[in-house]
Every structure is written in structure tokens, then in C-alpha cells.
Motif scaffolding. Structure first.
Motif, PDB file in Angstrom:
ATOM      1  N   ALA A  88      13.969  13.271   0.270  1.00  0.00           N
ATOM      2  CA  ALA A  88      12.592  13.524  -0.925  1.00  0.00           C
ATOM      3  C   ALA A  88      12.257  12.111  -1.667  1.00  0.00           C
ATOM      4  CB  ALA A  88      13.565  14.543  -1.615  1.00  0.00           C
ATOM      5  N   PHE A  89      13.279  11.285  -1.538  1.00  0.00           N
ATOM      6  CA  PHE A  89      13.050  10.107  -1.644  1.00  0.00           C
ATOM      7  C   PHE A  89      11.662   9.372  -0.485  1.00  0.00           C
ATOM      8  CE2 PHE A  89      13.871   5.155  -1.587  1.00  0.00           C
ATOM      9  CZ  PHE A  89      13.845   5.304  -3.239  1.00  0.00           C
ATOM     10  N   ILE A  90      12.093   9.446   0.166  1.00  0.00           N
ATOM     11  CA  ILE A  90      11.912   9.032   1.398  1.00  0.00           C
ATOM     12  C   ILE A  90      10.069   9.685   1.041  1.00  0.00           C
ATOM     13  CG2 ILE A  90      10.187   8.544   4.030  1.00  0.00           C
ATOM     14  CD1 ILE A  90      13.174   7.096   3.459  1.00  0.00           C
ATOM     15  N   ALA A  91       9.332  10.806   1.380  1.00  0.00           N
ATOM     16  CA  ALA A  91       8.631  11.643   1.419  1.00  0.00           C
ATOM     17  C   ALA A  91       8.083  11.413   0.039  1.00  0.00           C
ATOM     18  CB  ALA A  91       9.223  12.820   0.592  1.00  0.00           C
ATOM     19  N   ALA A  92       8.551  10.704  -1.011  1.00  0.00           N
ATOM     20  CA  ALA A  92       7.608  10.284  -2.585  1.00  0.00           C
ATOM     21  C   ALA A  92       7.385   9.228  -2.301  1.00  0.00           C
ATOM     22  CB  ALA A  92       8.726  10.411  -3.241  1.00  0.00           C
ATOM     23  N   ALA A  93       7.991   8.112  -1.459  1.00  0.00           N
ATOM     24  CA  ALA A  93       7.395   6.936  -1.512  1.00  0.00           C
ATOM     25  C   ALA A  93       7.105   6.241  -0.216  1.00  0.00           C
ATOM     26  CB  ALA A  93       8.933   5.701  -0.167  1.00  0.00           C
ATOM     27  N   PHE A  94       6.532   7.850   0.582  1.00  0.00           N
ATOM     28  CA  PHE A  94       4.822   7.775   1.633  1.00  0.00           C
ATOM     29  C   PHE A  94       3.876   8.065   0.358  1.00  0.00           C
ATOM     30  CE2 PHE A  94       7.742   9.338   5.162  1.00  0.00           C
ATOM     31  CZ  PHE A  94       7.046   7.408   6.166  1.00  0.00           C
ATOM     32  N   VAL A  95       3.918   8.601  -0.517  1.00  0.00           N
ATOM     33  CA  VAL A  95       2.667   8.982  -1.211  1.00  0.00           C
ATOM     34  C   VAL A  95       2.996   7.752  -2.107  1.00  0.00           C
ATOM     35  CG1 VAL A  95       1.777  10.445  -3.344  1.00  0.00           C
ATOM     36  CG2 VAL A  95       3.541  11.562  -1.600  1.00  0.00           C
ATOM     37  N   ALA A  96       3.489   6.980  -2.672  1.00  0.00           N
ATOM     38  CA  ALA A  96       3.699   5.615  -3.218  1.00  0.00           C
ATOM     39  C   ALA A  96       3.004   4.938  -2.493  1.00  0.00           C
ATOM     40  CB  ALA A  96       5.121   5.284  -3.710  1.00  0.00           C
ATOM     41  N   MET A  97       3.001   4.541  -1.413  1.00  0.00           N
ATOM     42  CA  MET A  97       2.568   3.783  -0.458  1.00  0.00           C
ATOM     43  C   MET A  97       1.425   3.987  -0.145  1.00  0.00           C
ATOM     44  SD  MET A  97       5.804   3.264   2.179  1.00  0.00           S
ATOM     45  CE  MET A  97       7.530   3.119   1.436  1.00  0.00           C
ATOM     46  N   ALA A  98       1.074   5.108   0.192  1.00  0.00           N
ATOM     47  CA  ALA A  98      -1.135   5.625   1.132  1.00  0.00           C
ATOM     48  C   ALA A  98      -1.431   4.775   0.244  1.00  0.00           C
ATOM     49  CB  ALA A  98      -0.835   7.488   1.002  1.00  0.00           C
ATOM     50  N   ILE A  99      -2.532   4.096   1.382  1.00  0.00           N
ATOM     51  CA  ILE A  99      -3.663   3.671   0.194  1.00  0.00           C
ATOM     52  C   ILE A  99      -4.472   4.939  -0.089  1.00  0.00           C
ATOM     53  CG2 ILE A  99      -5.965   2.551   1.528  1.00  0.00           C
ATOM     54  CD1 ILE A  99      -4.455   1.447   3.787  1.00  0.00           C
ATOM     55  N   VAL A 100      -5.182   5.168  -0.143  1.00  0.00           N
ATOM     56  CA  VAL A 100      -5.536   6.369  -0.906  1.00  0.00           C
ATOM     57  C   VAL A 100      -5.483   6.430  -2.451  1.00  0.00           C
ATOM     58  CG1 VAL A 100      -4.350   8.879  -0.183  1.00  0.00           C
ATOM     59  CG2 VAL A 100      -7.217   8.435  -0.740  1.00  0.00           C
ATOM     60  N   VAL A 101      -3.752   6.739  -2.527  1.00  0.00           N
ATOM     61  CA  VAL A 101      -3.329   6.605  -3.762  1.00  0.00           C
ATOM     62  C   VAL A 101      -3.059   5.752  -4.577  1.00  0.00           C
ATOM     63  CG1 VAL A 101      -1.046   7.686  -5.265  1.00  0.00           C
ATOM     64  CG2 VAL A 101      -1.573   9.249  -3.055  1.00  0.00           C
ATOM     65  N   GLY A 102      -3.358   4.806  -4.052  1.00  0.00           N
ATOM     66  CA  GLY A 102      -2.873   3.912  -4.528  1.00  0.00           C
ATOM     67  C   GLY A 102      -5.350   3.230  -4.838  1.00  0.00           C
TER      68      GLY A 102
END
Length: 553
Positions: A126-140
């Protein structure tokens, strides 16, 4: 499954994971948050409409200057108004204040991805999944823009997290807490962006029912009281706007905006099916690089609950987005958390089943090429625009490029997907600090509205001049210069300058000679007080804008 490494066990510990994920999200989203001027065109349109609510006190109708803005519901405007009031800026709020709801929405989306994944997996995945969302270019990107999409993402993930728990329990009765979260989140998605959230959640439910052949669990959502509660939340404004506009809101929002985007590409954003899939490798980077090598484990475990739910979340809606004629990079963002959970699951499982080398090489290439490309762009883009590259931005990109290379080399040598994640995250952080904190703000030729507003203030001979713009109609100029800024056709310039009061005209070069000639012919004495040149970020057209004021006799 192989136990996770020590760093991941520590990071995903109870109480620690939400704090670390919040800090990670803020580290990814805050660089440039205060520095980047309003980014045309959608962001200043949203912010200007919210600003006018503050100026007029009308919180029902949505307007951009005198025109109606009946494309989206009122939710995001209310949140932006609240941000301006809470911070004390009111109608004088700078653009970063209007971005606060997006920032909060993006951080919540990261935390809610962790919560949703925990319905299926342990804390490390779950931590890795949430980190992927935080890192994604489009979310930034969306976290830094005063628009609706980051808040929409958070509301959809909240609804899906509650839905996942109801589906997994398969109990006829579910706790009212989950039911409340589900229907509240769905209502928020409606007042933020209309039917998008309902479509994503609805297609998820339909797919789960069809492919698992189970529907009894739907009763745990308490559909009758839940739907009534949703209507209580959303109907008041929808009724009020229908009355206030005599149905005009629905004709515009549904007939022209929503259905218009389905049939044909609007505002030059039409594209064939498959474009979203290709763009994903950029917009979802760096997670997208690891999707291919992680896919093998996901396919092998395709009958598990986590895979079934996430595929039901992502695949049907993705097909819809591909079939819709109008395409923008952020349209598929509500599906990112589903793919992040799947990828995190596959990354963790790959420790027991190393991925094929060809997929590892493709992932490594994506991890290395994006930082290298941005290093080149950090130098080439300013030079192309006639500006000096940002020294700090170039240096940070110069660190990010080898970081990406060493991350790729580590992946190729070890095929350790889990160990690649923190290395990719560090590379992404360097890139975002460089690009958003230094490179982008330093591209002064594209920030025409900011420089033009400053130039108008400098040449004005009064505190509050009336301003007309001819040939430059970008919403960012209206937001920065003021709601009363007039956007006019060339023929209106001279008659307007004849009027009384302190008046300043900004006019693009193609219309300038005719204006000067007519002003002389009509006996209007004007003085060229300044010039602002640059490149319009929308379309890339070179602009050379003259600033005129009446000559005092």
C-alpha cells in the motif's frame, strides 16, 4: 512472498506511513507552487470565476467577466473561494491561494490510495502504491493548478476505497461509516466535475457484478438511503443554478461541453484511440516504467481480489476515455491509483518471480531517458525562447540525469523492482525541484501576462487605470490585471481611447499600425509607453505588444 526490505517495513509501519506519505507528497508538489504564474488557459479561468464570486457575492452562478462559465459544477469554485477567505486575501488572493484546494486534494489522493490498497494488501504494498501516485508527473501538475481534477481524484479514490471494502466483505449489511464515505465521496465528485466520478465508480461496480457473478454485496452500500442522501447533498445547487440560468447551465454543461467532447475534439484536443495509452508512459512516470516488468506477476495472480478490483476500476473507464474524441493528459488520472496498486503488487511479487529481461530493459530505458530529455530541455527551451537557462535548474537536472542512469543500471543488473522504487523516487524529486522550482519560472518569454501587468502598472499615471487589450485575450491577463480588463476587437480601440479617465491600451503588433493611423486621423493623441514581447504558450505564436496611453496636452 519474500519479506519486504527493512526500509519499507519501517516506512509502512502504523502511524509512520501516513506521515511519510504526506511529507513525500508535499516534497513532490510544493516546488514552484508559489513561483509559477497563472498557466493559461484553464487555470486562470477557474481562478477568475472564483474571484468574481468573491467580488459580487453571487455564489450560485459561475461567470468569467460578463460571460457565463457553465462547463463544470460549482464545487471547485466554492473550495477556491473558501481558500481565499480562510487565508484572508479575499478577492485580492494571488494565484497560489486558488491552488490550495488542488494541493490538498492531491495529498489526500495519495493518502486515500494507501487506504484503498490496505483493503487488499499489507502496508508495504500500500505504501509503494501511494508513493507511485505522489511521484506521477500528472498528479504533480494538477496539484499545482487551480483546477478541479486533483480534488476529483481524491473523491473518486475515497469512493473506491469504501466500495472495495463493501465488495470484499460480501455482507448484506455494512458499517454506516463506509456507506457514509462512499456516498459523500460520490456526491463530492458530482459537484466537482459532474458525471465523471459516477462513471468510474459505476463501471467498476458493473464490471465486478458481471465478471464475478455476484450482486448480493450491493445491498451493503444501502443504495436507497444512500442515493437519497446523495440527492440531499447535490440537488440544492443544481436546482438553484437551473432556476438562476433558466436551464442555460444544463444546455451548456451537458449539451455543448460534455456531449461535445464525446463526438469531436474540442479546442484542438482531438486525438484517435490509443493516445491515452501512449501518453501514460510520460504522464504516469516513473511508475509507468515499472508497469511492464510488474505485469507478469499481476497476470499470474489475475484471480486475486486486488487484481480483479483494480482491473474493474481501470479497464472499462480507460476504454471510454480512449473512445471519447477530446483527449487531454489528465483525463485518465482517476484510473492512476488502480494501476498504482496493481504495479505495487506486481513489484512486490517480482521478488519471488524476477521479470523477463526484455521488459526490464524497456523499463530501464524509460527511467533513464526522461531525466536525460529534461536535462536537454532545461538548456534548449530557454535558448530557443531567447531566455537564459536557469543555472540552478540546469545543475539539478544535471544531477537528475545520472541519477536516472544509475537507477536504470541498478534495475538491469539486479532485476530488483522493489529496490528500484526509492531510486526512481529520488530521481523524480530532483526533476520536480529543478523543473518547477527553477526552469519553468525562469522561462520569462512565456509569462507574458505577468510582465504585461507589471508594465501597465509602471507606465500608468494613475493608481487604477482602465485597461483594454486588443489581440491578447489570455485569461491570465484578466486574472492578474483585474476583472474590469476589456478584451476588444481592433476597431474598438480608438473610440475607447477617446473616452474620459485614465486609460491604457495594450495592443498586439499586427493591429498596432492601423490603430496609430486611425488615432492620428481622429485627433486622438497617444504615446507608446512600453512594449512587452514573448511567446504565447498556447499555440507558440510570437507576440509583440505595445502599451499606449493618451498624451496629456
Amino acid at each position: 512472498m519474500t519479506p519486504p526490505p527493512r526500509w519499507l517495513r519501517a516506512a509502512s509501519a502504523p502511524g509512520v506511513a501516513p506521515l511519510l506519505l504526506t511529507l513525500l507528497a508535499l516534497a513532490m508538489f510544493l516546488p514552484g507552487f508559489w513561483l509559477v504564474p497563472p498557466l493559461d488557459r484553464d487555470e486562470p479561468r477557474f481562478a477568475q470565476a472564483s474571484k468574481q464570486m468573491l467580488e459580487t457575492g453571487d455564489y450560485v452562478d459561475i461567470r468569467y467577466q460578463e460571460a457565463t462559465r457553465h462547463k463544470k459544477p460549482v464545487g471547485i469554485y466554492w473550495l477556491q473561494v473558501a481558500a481565499a477567505k480562510i487565508t484572508g486575501f479575499e478577492a485580492d488572493a494571488p494565484i497560489w491561494v486558488y491552488r490550495l484546494p488542488s494541493l490538498i486534494g492531491a495529498v489526500l489522493a495519495v493518502l486515500l490510495t494507501f487506504w484503498t490498497a490496505r483493503a487488499f494488501t499489507g502496508p508495504p504494498v500500500a505504501f509503494i502504491a501511494a508513493a507511485f501516485v505522489a511521484m506521477a508527473i500528472v498528479v504533480g501538475v494538477e496539484a499545482r493548478l487551480a483546477k478541479a481534477d486533483a480534488v476529483l481524484l481524491a473523491s473518486i479514490v475515497a469512493a473506491q476505497g469504501a466500495l472495495a471494502r463493501c465488495w470484499l466483505s460480501a455482507r448484506a449489511k455494512q458499517s454506516w461509516g463506509l456507506v457514509f464515505v462512499f456516498w459523500t465521496a460520490l456526491a463530492v465528485s458530482i459537484v466537482i466535475k459532474g458525471p465523471v466520478g459516477v462513471m468510474v465508480v459505476g463501471l467498476t461496480i458493473l464490471t465486478l457484478v458481471v465478471f464475478t457473478r455476484r450482486a448480493r454485496w450491493l445491498s451493503s452500500l444501502r443504495p436507497i438511503p444512500g442515493a437519497l442522501y446523495l440527492l440531499v447533498l447535490v440537488l440544492p445547487w443544481f436546482v438553484a443554478i437551473g432556476i438562476a440560468t433558466d436551464g442555460g447551465f444544463y444546455a451548456e454543461a451537458i449539451g455543448r461541453d460534455m456531449l461535445g467532447k464525446v463526438g469531436q475534439g474540442q479546442e484542438g484536443h482531438g486525438a484517435p484511440p490509443g493516445v491515452h495509452l501512449a501518453a501514460m508512459f510520460g504522464t504516469f512516470w516513473p511508475m509507468a516504467a515499472l508497469m511492464l516488468p510488474a505485469a507478469g506477476a499481476v497476470i499470474r495472480d489475475r484471480r486475486t481480489a486486488v487484481v480483479q478490483f483494480c482491473l474493474a476500476w481501470a479497464v472499462p473507464s480507460w476504454i471510454v476515455f480512449e473512445l471519447v474524441a477530446t483527449k487531454l493528459p489528465h483525463y485518465t488520472m482517476p484510473l492512476l491509483p488502480a494501476l498504482a496498486i496493481l504495479t505495487a503488487y506486481g513489484v512486490a511479487r517480482a521478488a519471488d518471480m524476477p521479470p523477463r529481461r526484455v521488459l526490464v530493459w524497456i523499463a530501464a530505458a524509460l527511467l533513464a531517458l526522461v531525466p536525460l530529455g529534461l536535462l536537454v530541455a532545461s538548456i534548449a527551451a530557454p535558448l530557443y525562447l531567447g531566455a537564459a537557462p536557469s543555472p540552478a535548474g540546469v545543475v539539478l537536472c544535471a544531477f537528475a540525469a545520472p541519477a536516472g542512469f544509475f537507477t536504470a543500471r541498478f534495475l538491469v543488473r539486479t532485476r530488483n523492482l522493489l529496490g528500484t522504487v526509492p531510486r526512481a523516487g529520488a530521481t523524480a524529486l530532483l526533476i520536480y525541484v529543478a523543473v518547477w522550482g527553477f526552469v519553468f519560472p525562469a522561462l520569462s518569454p512565456i509569462w507574458i501576462s505577468s510582465r504585461l501587468t507589471q508594465a501597465v502598472a509602471e507606465v500608468s499615471q494613475c493608481a487604477d487605470p482602465e485597461v483594454m487589450s486588443v489581440g491578447f485575450n489570455e485569461p491570465s491577463f484578466v486574472f492578474l490585471n483585474g476583472t474590469d480588463t476589456r478584451l476588444a476587437a481592433p476597431d474598438a480601440a480608438v473610440p475607447w481611447m477617446q473616452g474620459a479617465g485614465c486609460r491604457i491600451l495594450v495592443i498586439d503588433a499586427p493591429y498596432e499600425a492601423a490603430f496609430v493611423e486611425r488615432a492620428a486621423r481622429d485627433g486622438v493623441s497617444v504615446t507608446l509607453a512600453g512594449r512587452v514581447a514573448g511567446v504565447n504558450i498556447n499555440g507558440g505564436r510570437t507576440l509583440d505588444i505595445g502599451i499606449y496611453r493618451k498624451t496629456e496636452n
